[in-house]
Design a protein around this motif. Sequence first.
Motif, mmCIF file in Angstrom:
data_model
loop_
_atom_site.group_PDB
_atom_site.id
_atom_site.type_symbol
_atom_site.label_atom_id
_atom_site.label_comp_id
_atom_site.label_asym_id
_atom_site.label_seq_id
_atom_site.Cartn_x
_atom_site.Cartn_y
_atom_site.Cartn_z
ATOM 1 N N LEU A 1 0.854 -1.181 0.000
ATOM 2 C CA LEU A 1 0.000 0.000 0.000
ATOM 3 C C LEU A 1 0.890 1.232 0.000
ATOM 4 N N ASN A 2 0.649 2.120 -0.932
ATOM 5 C CA ASN A 2 1.466 3.322 -1.055
ATOM 6 C C ASN A 2 0.956 4.368 -0.067
ATOM 7 N N THR A 3 1.603 4.457 1.092
ATOM 8 C CA THR A 3 1.127 5.359 2.130
ATOM 9 C C THR A 3 1.345 6.823 1.785
ATOM 10 N N ARG A 4 1.930 7.104 0.637
ATOM 11 C CA ARG A 4 1.995 8.490 0.165
ATOM 12 C C ARG A 4 0.613 8.963 -0.292
ATOM 13 N N ARG A 5 -0.268 8.030 -0.600
ATOM 14 C CA ARG A 5 -1.616 8.344 -1.054
ATOM 15 C C ARG A 5 -2.489 8.729 0.142
ATOM 16 N N PRO A 6 -3.347 9.725 -0.022
ATOM 17 C CA PRO A 6 -4.162 10.190 1.114
ATOM 18 C C PRO A 6 -5.090 9.127 1.681
ATOM 19 N N GLN A 7 -5.602 8.217 0.852
ATOM 20 C CA GLN A 7 -6.557 7.225 1.360
ATOM 21 C C GLN A 7 -5.905 6.197 2.287
ATOM 22 N N PHE A 8 -4.572 6.155 2.311
ATOM 23 C CA PHE A 8 -3.889 5.194 3.166
ATOM 24 C C PHE A 8 -3.203 5.849 4.368
ATOM 25 N N GLN A 9 -3.453 7.132 4.592
ATOM 26 C CA GLN A 9 -2.784 7.828 5.682
ATOM 27 C C GLN A 9 -3.228 7.317 7.043
ATOM 28 N N ILE A 121 -9.408 2.591 -4.701
ATOM 29 C CA ILE A 121 -8.104 1.937 -4.650
ATOM 30 C C ILE A 121 -7.846 1.265 -5.994
ATOM 31 N N GLU A 122 -6.740 1.638 -6.629
ATOM 32 C CA GLU A 122 -6.370 1.020 -7.906
ATOM 33 C C GLU A 122 -5.135 0.138 -7.712
ATOM 34 N N PHE A 123 -5.278 -1.125 -8.063
ATOM 35 C CA PHE A 123 -4.151 -2.048 -8.064
ATOM 36 C C PHE A 123 -3.440 -1.924 -9.397
ATOM 37 N N LEU A 124 -2.115 -1.816 -9.369
ATOM 38 C CA LEU A 124 -1.334 -1.699 -10.595
ATOM 39 C C LEU A 124 -0.674 -3.036 -10.893
ATOM 40 N N GLY A 125 -0.902 -3.547 -12.116
ATOM 41 C CA GLY A 125 -0.322 -4.819 -12.514
ATOM 42 C C GLY A 125 0.416 -4.709 -13.834
ATOM 43 N N ARG A 126 1.170 -5.746 -14.158
ATOM 44 C CA ARG A 126 1.966 -5.734 -15.396
ATOM 45 C C ARG A 126 1.770 -7.006 -16.220
ATOM 46 N N ASP A 127 0.833 -7.858 -15.778
ATOM 47 C CA ASP A 127 0.633 -9.133 -16.459
ATOM 48 C C ASP A 127 -0.837 -9.509 -16.334
ATOM 49 N N ASP A 168 -1.406 3.139 -6.303
ATOM 50 C CA ASP A 168 -2.050 2.955 -5.007
ATOM 51 C C ASP A 168 -1.527 1.683 -4.346
ATOM 52 N N VAL A 169 -1.587 0.563 -5.102
ATOM 53 C CA VAL A 169 -1.165 -0.732 -4.571
ATOM 54 C C VAL A 169 -0.397 -1.485 -5.648
ATOM 55 N N VAL A 170 0.718 -2.080 -5.265
ATOM 56 C CA VAL A 170 1.447 -3.004 -6.138
ATOM 57 C C VAL A 170 1.818 -4.245 -5.337
ATOM 58 N N THR A 171 2.118 -5.311 -6.041
ATOM 59 C CA THR A 171 2.635 -6.513 -5.406
ATOM 60 C C THR A 171 4.141 -6.519 -5.553
ATOM 61 N N SER A 172 4.843 -6.669 -4.434
ATOM 62 C CA SER A 172 6.295 -6.581 -4.461
ATOM 63 C C SER A 172 6.889 -7.631 -3.531
ATOM 64 N N VAL A 201 8.894 0.928 -1.100
ATOM 65 C CA VAL A 201 7.711 0.879 -1.958
ATOM 66 C C VAL A 201 6.479 1.424 -1.240
ATOM 67 N N ALA A 202 6.392 1.171 0.070
ATOM 68 C CA ALA A 202 5.214 1.577 0.835
ATOM 69 C C ALA A 202 5.240 3.044 1.239
ATOM 70 N N GLY A 203 6.385 3.715 1.051
ATOM 71 C CA GLY A 203 6.459 5.118 1.423
ATOM 72 C C GLY A 203 6.519 5.339 2.917
ATOM 73 N N ILE A 204 7.141 4.412 3.640
ATOM 74 C CA ILE A 204 7.223 4.529 5.098
ATOM 75 C C ILE A 204 8.077 5.732 5.473
ATOM 76 N N ARG A 205 7.479 6.603 6.278
ATOM 77 C CA ARG A 205 8.148 7.821 6.710
ATOM 78 C C ARG A 205 7.741 8.041 8.163
ATOM 79 N N ASP A 206 8.450 7.376 9.076
ATOM 80 C CA ASP A 206 8.031 7.347 10.469
ATOM 81 C C ASP A 206 9.260 7.392 11.381
ATOM 82 N N PRO A 207 9.337 8.373 12.281
ATOM 83 C CA PRO A 207 10.503 8.489 13.170
ATOM 84 C C PRO A 207 10.733 7.240 14.008
ATOM 85 N N ALA A 208 9.637 6.604 14.460
ATOM 86 C CA ALA A 208 9.797 5.405 15.278
ATOM 87 C C ALA A 208 10.429 4.274 14.482
#
Length: 209
Positions: A1-9, A121-127, A168-172, A201-208
Amino acid sequence: LNTRRPQFQDRRVREALTWAFDFESMNRNLFYGLYSRTTSYFQGGELASSGLPQGLELEILETVRDEVPEEVFTQEFTLPVFDSPQALRQNLRRASQLLAEAGWKVEGGRLVNARGEQLRIEFLGRDPGDERVNGPFIDNLRRLGIDATLRIVDITQYINRVRSFDYDVVTSVLMQSQSPGNEQREFWSSQAADMPGSRNVAGIRDPAV
């Protein structure tokens, strides 16, 4: 989940999506029961997460106690289990509760916020195979009133979008060694969250963290 997106904050939204992910049915119906679900990034090794924190692990966590969920100290980490039709209903009910706590409510079958905007929520795929794998999860999200979709793009576009965090979401696959080192900053650090092409990938930005 891309936590840079507002819906995942909101952490409750992210947790709700976990309650909607039916691993057991997917493993049985799509993967012939060949997979085991991991509960740690270091599954099967001496670094694997287990039980409640203790020793040096607890000492480190105490320094950021006010910045992490209280249950880190009181509850062993577990994932939802879908082992019966009843579990499906119960887990989706728990997901709905968390979404409601986060300010989302169902109106006319659509999960909306206070402004009437539907959760998308949009899942992004390549196959094309991604449709088969993501389909069951998307179906459960739609049951909750979420506008969940899958977009399949060519490999070049996929790589460029992942590198620029345009999803929004990718599989990694987050591969870890049994001797972790500096690469951990690439996965979890705030600096890497803003670095195009990093493994955060998830955009983790957390001091802890």
